[in-house]
Design a protein around this motif. Structure first.
Motif, mmCIF file in Angstrom:
data_model
loop_
_atom_site.group_PDB
_atom_site.id
_atom_site.type_symbol
_atom_site.label_atom_id
_atom_site.label_comp_id
_atom_site.label_asym_id
_atom_site.label_seq_id
_atom_site.Cartn_x
_atom_site.Cartn_y
_atom_site.Cartn_z
ATOM 1 N N GLY A 23 26.500 94.798 79.095
ATOM 2 C CA GLY A 23 25.217 94.777 79.795
ATOM 3 C C GLY A 23 25.298 95.444 81.156
ATOM 4 O O GLY A 23 24.377 96.170 81.566
ATOM 5 N N MET A 24 26.401 95.225 81.857
ATOM 6 C CA MET A 24 26.583 95.870 83.155
ATOM 7 C C MET A 24 26.669 97.392 83.006
ATOM 8 O O MET A 24 26.082 98.133 83.799
ATOM 9 C CB MET A 24 27.837 95.339 83.837
ATOM 10 N N ALA A 25 27.422 97.840 82.022
ATOM 11 C CA ALA A 25 27.577 99.282 81.813
ATOM 12 C C ALA A 25 26.236 99.946 81.511
ATOM 13 O O ALA A 25 25.922 101.028 82.033
ATOM 14 C CB ALA A 25 28.568 99.536 80.685
ATOM 15 N N ARG A 26 25.437 99.292 80.690
ATOM 16 C CA ARG A 26 24.126 99.863 80.352
ATOM 17 C C ARG A 26 23.196 99.868 81.560
ATOM 18 O O ARG A 26 22.426 100.817 81.769
ATOM 19 C CB ARG A 26 23.508 99.079 79.205
ATOM 20 N N ALA A 27 23.251 98.817 82.361
ATOM 21 C CA ALA A 27 22.402 98.755 83.554
ATOM 22 C C ALA A 27 22.778 99.854 84.535
ATOM 23 O O ALA A 27 21.900 100.523 85.112
ATOM 24 C CB ALA A 27 22.541 97.381 84.211
ATOM 25 N N PHE A 28 24.060 100.068 84.753
ATOM 26 C CA PHE A 28 24.523 101.103 85.681
ATOM 27 C C PHE A 28 24.113 102.484 85.166
ATOM 28 O O PHE A 28 23.681 103.340 85.939
ATOM 29 C CB PHE A 28 26.032 101.016 85.847
ATOM 30 N N ARG A 29 24.253 102.691 83.864
ATOM 31 C CA ARG A 29 23.840 103.976 83.272
ATOM 32 C C ARG A 29 22.353 104.225 83.500
ATOM 33 O O ARG A 29 21.942 105.334 83.881
ATOM 34 C CB ARG A 29 24.138 103.943 81.771
ATOM 35 N N ASP A 30 21.527 103.197 83.269
ATOM 36 C CA ASP A 30 20.085 103.372 83.413
ATOM 37 C C ASP A 30 19.693 103.676 84.854
ATOM 38 O O ASP A 30 18.825 104.506 85.112
ATOM 39 C CB ASP A 30 19.350 102.104 82.962
ATOM 40 N N LEU A 31 20.340 103.006 85.806
ATOM 41 C CA LEU A 31 19.966 103.168 87.209
ATOM 42 C C LEU A 31 20.551 104.417 87.847
ATOM 43 O O LEU A 31 19.895 105.064 88.669
ATOM 44 C CB LEU A 31 20.412 101.939 88.012
ATOM 45 N N TYR A 32 21.790 104.758 87.475
ATOM 46 C CA TYR A 32 22.517 105.795 88.216
ATOM 47 C C TYR A 32 23.019 106.947 87.348
ATOM 48 O O TYR A 32 23.657 107.869 87.858
ATOM 49 C CB TYR A 32 23.698 105.168 88.970
ATOM 50 N N GLY A 33 22.761 106.885 86.050
ATOM 51 C CA GLY A 33 23.118 107.984 85.169
ATOM 52 C C GLY A 33 24.600 108.157 84.920
ATOM 53 O O GLY A 33 25.053 109.246 84.565
ATOM 54 N N VAL A 34 25.370 107.083 85.087
ATOM 55 C CA VAL A 34 26.822 107.149 84.899
ATOM 56 C C VAL A 34 27.198 106.305 83.684
ATOM 57 O O VAL A 34 26.911 105.111 83.638
ATOM 58 C CB VAL A 34 27.576 106.623 86.133
#
Length: 234
Positions: A23-34
């Motif tokens: 969940g953290m990885a997906r949230a970071f991807r959505d917010l910051y594109g990483v």
């Protein structure tokens, strides 16, 4: 004298099968594109604030922007965690936890709370998903957004659970990592280590645990450690 028991969540109360980190990885991807932003970040025993901060700094987010970005990240993470808790396989409640909580929750002189690195809303989702929320009503304690420092998280949990007449309450912290142990000891609490994570009984004892067990399946033994006096329900 009241006994206050603060529980760690991940690998102590339950195992999510990796739902939190996903969940953290997906949230970071959505917010910051990483993608896979937490690949090199240590999770075990650390607070979610510290985990996010490490990833944010590693991927170019300025330190002075983190207080603004953290609430945004929590919102995105909680949304993803609802899904990943359902998606991931292998999640379970740890051995002995339900029996132990059943006994402790019936005691008028024991108060149960959380002492966890999880963000409050994420921790609430986890314990609810595994039907443990009924033992923590109201859900209170120390949580990941309280501080990067686990000892401060435990201190916050103690303050929130200790009533006006509980200044002499026995404080017990149960956790699976040396971070749980050292945070307990920093607050003068009894540190009960449980080796249901990656750290062994020996490693938890070396970190300073007052006692450490392979798991919590021996209910009578655990109760005797939590409150050395008789735990017969009154």
């Amino acid at each position: 004298m009241r006994t206050i028991v603060l529980w760690d969540i991940d690998n102590t109360l339950l195992y999510t099968g990796g739902a939190g980190s996903l969940g953290m990885a997906r949230a970071f991807r959505d917010l910051y594109g990483v993608d896979d932003a937490f690949r090199s970040v240590e999770f075990s025993g650390r607070t979610d604030t510290a985990i996010f901060t490490d990833a944010a700094l590693a991927h170019g987010i300025a330190a002075d922007a983190i207080p603004v970005e953290l609430p945004r990240f929590i919102d995105a993470y909680v949304d993803h965690l609802r899904a990943t808790l359902v998606e991931t396989a292998g999640g379970r409640v740890m051995p002995g936890v339900v029996e132990l909580l059943n006994v402790l929750s019936q005691r008028d002189d024991v108060r149960l709370g959380l002492g966890t690195g999880n963000f409050r809303r994420g921790g609430e989702l986890k314990v609810r998903h595994y039907a443990l929320d009924r033992y923590f009503q109201p859900l209170e304690g120390g949580f990941g957004e309280d501080s990067e420092d686990r000892a401060v998280v435990i201190a916050c949990g103690i303050d929130r659970l200790r009533g006006r007449d509980d200044s002499d309450a026995r404080i017990v912290v149960i956790g699976d990592t040396p971070h749980d142990v050292t945070a307990a000891r920093a607050n003068g609490a009894y540190a009960l280590g449980v080796a249901t994570g990656r750290d062994s009984v020996e490693e938890l004892l070396l970190a300073g645990a007052d006692a450490a067990l392979a798991d919590l399946s021996d209910c009578e033994r655990v109760l005797g450690l939590i409150e050395p006096v008789s735990m017969v329900t009154r």
